[in-house]
Design an enzyme around this catalytic site. Structure first.
Site, PDB file in Angstrom:
ATOM      1  N   TYR A 243       0.817  -1.211   0.000  1.00  0.00           N
ATOM      2  CA  TYR A 243       0.000   0.000   0.000  1.00  0.00           C
ATOM      3  C   TYR A 243       0.849   1.258   0.000  1.00  0.00           C
ATOM      4  O   TYR A 243       0.634   2.175  -0.811  1.00  0.00           O
ATOM      5  CB  TYR A 243      -0.934  -0.020   1.203  1.00  0.00           C
TER       6      TYR A 243
ATOM      7  N   LYS B 194       1.127   4.215  -3.089  1.00  0.00           N
ATOM      8  CA  LYS B 194       0.735   5.612  -2.920  1.00  0.00           C
ATOM      9  C   LYS B 194       1.916   6.554  -3.158  1.00  0.00           C
ATOM     10  O   LYS B 194       1.732   7.672  -3.654  1.00  0.00           O
ATOM     11  CB  LYS B 194       0.133   5.826  -1.531  1.00  0.00           C
TER      12      LYS B 194
END
Length: 245
Positions: free
Chosen positions: A163, A167
């Site tokens: 994750y 990002k």
């Protein structure tokens, strides 16, 4: 009337953003992978008095799906004023960098990074027909490498490799795209709605979806003098609301 497309908009922050933009008089395409579910959500919204909302099928990991959605909007509206790349996934947990499989990381990147690029590139043609095109990439404070290097940061211990990396990569795409489009009336920014209580995190976040949506809209509906190529975060306690990269 401004035309908006929000991906991953059938629940949580995306859905609340749809509702708030509808109240502001914008026409919103509610992007959803499952059209039937999206249409059911829109039906309920209409029953509650919300106007100018239409479900549209779009799977950000499927280029053909994105193209079909683009062709529908092109036929119905002829342009797109605002693209909010909201669709995202967390991936399997835990995500320790020494043991997380490449397959897991690739799955998260397919949605959070490559999916954003696919949708953005597909819709640039329609965005360029707008007098004031806006692209908001919904990111996370966890994408900040500067903050991840600060042991005093309150989320310092969260190092979910799939994750976090997706990002950070998304933020890099924002910077490079904003630079490419800087001579045009585009505003392209990364927006972190903050740690919000949603299904995404088992409702563990302290923020509300209402606050998150307001923050996204604040940094999306920018006038011609607004910034581009910036990273705004609802978790930054500073008047500028800018996060370090």
């Amino acid at each position: 009337m401004k035309i908006v497309l929000i991906t991953g908009a059938n629940r949580s922050i995306g859905l609340e953003t749809v509702k708030q933009l509808s109240k502001k008089g914008l026409f919103v395409y509610l992007g959803t992978r499952d059209l039937a579910k999206g249409e059911e959500v829109v039906k309920k919204l209409h029953e509650k008095g919300f106007q100018n909302i239409q479900a549209i099928q779009i799977d950000v990991t499927n280029a053909e799906s994105a193209l079909e959605a683009k062709n529908i909007i092109k036929k119905e509206k002829g342009k797109l004023d605002i693209l909010i790349n909201n669709a995202g996934i967390l991936g399997d947990i835990p995500q320790d960098p020494s043991t997380t499989s490449v397959k897991n990381i690739q799955k998260v990147f397919d949605t959070n990074f490559f999916g954003v690029i696919t949708v953005t590139q597909t819709f640039l043609e329609l965005l360029k027909k707008s007098d004031s095109p806006r692209i908001s990439n919904i990111t996370s404070g966890l994408g900040s490498l500067t903050l991840h290097s600060d042991p005093t940061w309150k989320y310092y211990a969260i190092k979910a490799v799939s994750y976090v990396s997706s990002k950070t990569a998304l933020n890099a795409f924002t910077v490079t795209l904003a630079h490419e489009l800087k001579e045009l009336p585009f505003k392209v920014n990364s927006i972190d709605p903050g740690y919000t209580a949603t299904d995404f995190n088992h409702h563990s976040g302290p923020g509300s979806v209402e606050s998150a949506a307001r923050f996204i809209i604040k940094h999306t509906l920018l006038d011609e003098n607004g910034p581009t190529g910036k990273f705004f975060s609802n978790d930054i306690e500073d008047e500028s609301e800018e996060s370090p990269w």
